[in-house]
Design a protein around this motif. Structure first.
Motif, PDB file in Angstrom:
ATOM      1  N   THR A 134      -5.545  46.713  36.727  1.00  0.00           N
ATOM      2  CA  THR A 134      -4.276  45.308  35.816  1.00  0.00           C
ATOM      3  C   THR A 134      -4.461  44.543  36.190  1.00  0.00           C
ATOM      4  N   ALA A 135      -5.282  44.116  37.648  1.00  0.00           N
ATOM      5  CA  ALA A 135      -5.335  42.764  38.551  1.00  0.00           C
ATOM      6  C   ALA A 135      -6.011  41.867  37.123  1.00  0.00           C
ATOM      7  N   ASP A 136      -7.432  42.863  37.048  1.00  0.00           N
ATOM      8  CA  ASP A 136      -8.650  42.080  36.639  1.00  0.00           C
ATOM      9  C   ASP A 136      -8.209  41.436  35.521  1.00  0.00           C
ATOM     10  N   PRO A 137      -9.083  39.889  35.258  1.00  0.00           N
ATOM     11  CA  PRO A 137      -9.130  39.719  34.291  1.00  0.00           C
ATOM     12  C   PRO A 137      -9.235  40.161  33.088  1.00  0.00           C
ATOM     13  N   VAL A 138      -8.316  40.501  31.857  1.00  0.00           N
ATOM     14  CA  VAL A 138      -8.062  40.953  30.605  1.00  0.00           C
ATOM     15  C   VAL A 138     -10.291  41.219  30.299  1.00  0.00           C
ATOM     16  N   ASP A 139     -10.529  39.603  30.519  1.00  0.00           N
ATOM     17  CA  ASP A 139     -12.074  40.312  29.446  1.00  0.00           C
ATOM     18  C   ASP A 139     -12.696  41.203  29.872  1.00  0.00           C
ATOM     19  N   ARG A 140     -12.867  41.362  31.522  1.00  0.00           N
ATOM     20  CA  ARG A 140     -13.425  42.253  32.096  1.00  0.00           C
ATOM     21  C   ARG A 140     -12.888  44.099  32.179  1.00  0.00           C
ATOM     22  N   VAL A 141     -12.093  43.685  31.671  1.00  0.00           N
ATOM     23  CA  VAL A 141     -10.741  45.434  31.267  1.00  0.00           C
ATOM     24  C   VAL A 141     -11.707  45.205  29.721  1.00  0.00           C
ATOM     25  N   ALA A 142     -12.017  44.433  28.920  1.00  0.00           N
ATOM     26  CA  ALA A 142     -12.005  44.980  27.628  1.00  0.00           C
ATOM     27  C   ALA A 142     -13.035  45.308  27.654  1.00  0.00           C
ATOM     28  N   TYR A 143     -14.277  44.133  28.250  1.00  0.00           N
ATOM     29  CA  TYR A 143     -15.575  44.648  28.510  1.00  0.00           C
ATOM     30  C   TYR A 143     -15.673  46.186  28.886  1.00  0.00           C
ATOM     31  N   ARG A 186       0.144  42.423  28.550  1.00  0.00           N
ATOM     32  CA  ARG A 186      -1.112  42.102  28.578  1.00  0.00           C
ATOM     33  C   ARG A 186      -2.350  42.955  28.056  1.00  0.00           C
ATOM     34  N   LEU A 187      -2.132  44.473  28.092  1.00  0.00           N
ATOM     35  CA  LEU A 187      -2.923  45.189  27.933  1.00  0.00           C
ATOM     36  C   LEU A 187      -3.179  45.988  26.598  1.00  0.00           C
ATOM     37  N   GLY A 188      -2.379  46.153  25.715  1.00  0.00           N
ATOM     38  CA  GLY A 188      -1.712  46.780  24.715  1.00  0.00           C
ATOM     39  C   GLY A 188      -2.886  46.901  23.709  1.00  0.00           C
ATOM     40  N   SER A 189      -3.050  45.012  24.106  1.00  0.00           N
ATOM     41  CA  SER A 189      -4.571  45.273  22.714  1.00  0.00           C
ATOM     42  C   SER A 189      -6.028  45.831  22.410  1.00  0.00           C
ATOM     43  N   LEU A 190      -6.016  45.858  23.906  1.00  0.00           N
ATOM     44  CA  LEU A 190      -7.342  46.151  24.040  1.00  0.00           C
ATOM     45  C   LEU A 190      -7.706  47.630  24.009  1.00  0.00           C
ATOM     46  N   CYS A 191      -7.296  48.557  22.843  1.00  0.00           N
ATOM     47  CA  CYS A 191      -7.418  50.054  22.107  1.00  0.00           C
ATOM     48  C   CYS A 191      -6.447  50.455  21.823  1.00  0.00           C
ATOM     49  N   PRO A 192      -7.223  50.877  20.628  1.00  0.00           N
ATOM     50  CA  PRO A 192      -6.751  51.272  19.635  1.00  0.00           C
ATOM     51  C   PRO A 192      -5.842  51.974  19.930  1.00  0.00           C
ATOM     52  N   HIS A 193      -5.475  52.861  21.060  1.00  0.00           N
ATOM     53  CA  HIS A 193      -3.754  53.869  21.042  1.00  0.00           C
ATOM     54  C   HIS A 193      -4.272  52.747  23.044  1.00  0.00           C
ATOM     55  N   THR A 194      -2.580  52.808  23.849  1.00  0.00           N
ATOM     56  CA  THR A 194      -2.426  52.292  24.580  1.00  0.00           C
ATOM     57  C   THR A 194      -0.787  53.157  24.706  1.00  0.00           C
ATOM     58  N   LEU A 195      -0.772  53.915  25.842  1.00  0.00           N
ATOM     59  CA  LEU A 195       0.338  55.005  26.008  1.00  0.00           C
ATOM     60  C   LEU A 195       0.886  54.156  27.483  1.00  0.00           C
ATOM     61  N   ALA A 196       2.118  53.911  27.667  1.00  0.00           N
ATOM     62  CA  ALA A 196       2.857  54.146  29.003  1.00  0.00           C
ATOM     63  C   ALA A 196       2.612  55.803  29.443  1.00  0.00           C
ATOM     64  N   VAL A 197       2.133  55.615  30.872  1.00  0.00           N
ATOM     65  CA  VAL A 197       2.303  56.645  31.276  1.00  0.00           C
ATOM     66  C   VAL A 197       3.943  58.014  30.988  1.00  0.00           C
ATOM     67  N   ALA A 198       4.092  56.859  32.362  1.00  0.00           N
ATOM     68  CA  ALA A 198       6.193  57.670  32.263  1.00  0.00           C
ATOM     69  C   ALA A 198       6.749  57.443  31.175  1.00  0.00           C
ATOM     70  N   ASP A 199       6.733  57.115  30.360  1.00  0.00           N
ATOM     71  CA  ASP A 199       7.089  57.529  28.453  1.00  0.00           C
ATOM     72  C   ASP A 199       6.702  58.947  28.231  1.00  0.00           C
ATOM     73  N   VAL A 200       5.141  59.105  28.329  1.00  0.00           N
ATOM     74  CA  VAL A 200       4.766  60.493  27.089  1.00  0.00           C
ATOM     75  C   VAL A 200       4.875  61.380  28.131  1.00  0.00           C
ATOM     76  N   ALA A 201       4.867  60.949  29.540  1.00  0.00           N
ATOM     77  CA  ALA A 201       4.878  62.101  30.505  1.00  0.00           C
ATOM     78  C   ALA A 201       6.148  63.198  30.224  1.00  0.00           C
ATOM     79  N   GLN A 202       7.324  61.212  30.194  1.00  0.00           N
ATOM     80  CA  GLN A 202       8.884  62.541  30.612  1.00  0.00           C
ATOM     81  C   GLN A 202       9.470  63.059  29.338  1.00  0.00           C
ATOM     82  N   SER A 203       9.241  62.249  28.129  1.00  0.00           N
ATOM     83  CA  SER A 203       9.307  62.536  26.805  1.00  0.00           C
ATOM     84  C   SER A 203       9.244  64.500  26.100  1.00  0.00           C
ATOM     85  N   VAL A 204       8.159  64.948  26.404  1.00  0.00           N
ATOM     86  CA  VAL A 204       7.622  66.219  26.087  1.00  0.00           C
ATOM     87  C   VAL A 204       8.118  67.312  26.612  1.00  0.00           C
ATOM     88  N   ASP A 205       8.638  68.258  25.510  1.00  0.00           N
ATOM     89  CA  ASP A 205       9.330  69.352  25.240  1.00  0.00           C
ATOM     90  C   ASP A 205       8.237  70.538  26.633  1.00  0.00           C
TER      91      ASP A 205
END
Length: 185
Positions: free
Chosen positions: A93-102, A121-140
């Motif tokens: 998460t500390a790397d430049p966005v260009d490196r992560v995108a590559y 900062r990173l949300g537009s780099l993939c078609p689907h970007t998920l916040a881990v805790a939000d998903v992991a805590q919300s599932v039945d």
């Protein structure tokens, strides 16, 4: 303690982890700061996220970016990707966005797992970007069972990027078999 058992060298790290969950569900799997997470809770969160990945079309052999700061979300993210049969691509998460995108483009990752604080900062780099805790805590709990993805010891477990002598990062793939041997060692 995990160890290679006779005739089980082709087992995945996930299978060994799930066995540990059955043996000691209430034992502490992670300690961080003043918090603790049991094996059962870590497994539940990883399963919830793995099922979400599968719902998004992640298939065995696919690549999923993991851009989280060290902590419980790291373990949940990595386990969920492996449980979905995919390979994780750790990105800093500390790397430049260009490196992560590559790195994400190079592996063809369609999903990035991160944390809420990194979504802008990173949300537009993939078609689907998920916040881990939000998903992991919300599932039945009813749908948070272990995914039934067949283990393949030769499938890629993760891809690490080096700095690359040409100036472009180079990915090095590590198989499930190699990961299992490392963990058992």
């Amino acid at each position: 303690m995990l160890g290679i058992r006779t005739g089980q060298a082709n087992r995945s790290v996930c299978e060994d982890f799930e066995d540990q969950v059955l043996r000691t569900p209430h034992a502490i799997a992670l300690r961080f700061g003043s918090g603790e997470v049991s094996y059962a809770e870590l497994n539940r969160q990883a399963n919830a996220l793995a099922h979400r990945l599968l719902d998004l079309g992640v298939v065995p052999g696919a690549y999923v970016g993991v851009g989280v700061d060290q902590g419980p979300d790291t373990a949940v993210a990595i386990l969920s990707v492996l449980k979905a049969g995919a390979a994780y691509v750790p990105v800093s998460t500390a790397d430049p966005v260009d490196r992560v995108a590559y790195q994400l483009r190079d592996t063809g990752a369609k999903v990035l797992l991160t944390q809420s604080r990194h979504l802008e900062r990173l949300g537009s780099l993939c078609p689907h970007t998920l916040a881990v805790a939000d998903v992991a805590q919300s599932v039945d709990l009813a749908i948070a069972q272990n995914p039934e993805i067949p283990a393949d010891p030769d499938r890629t477990a993760y891809v690490l990027y080096t700095s690359g002598s040409s100036g472009r990062p180079k990915g090095v793939a590590v198989s499930h078999r190699s990961l299992a041997y490392y963990v058992h060692w």
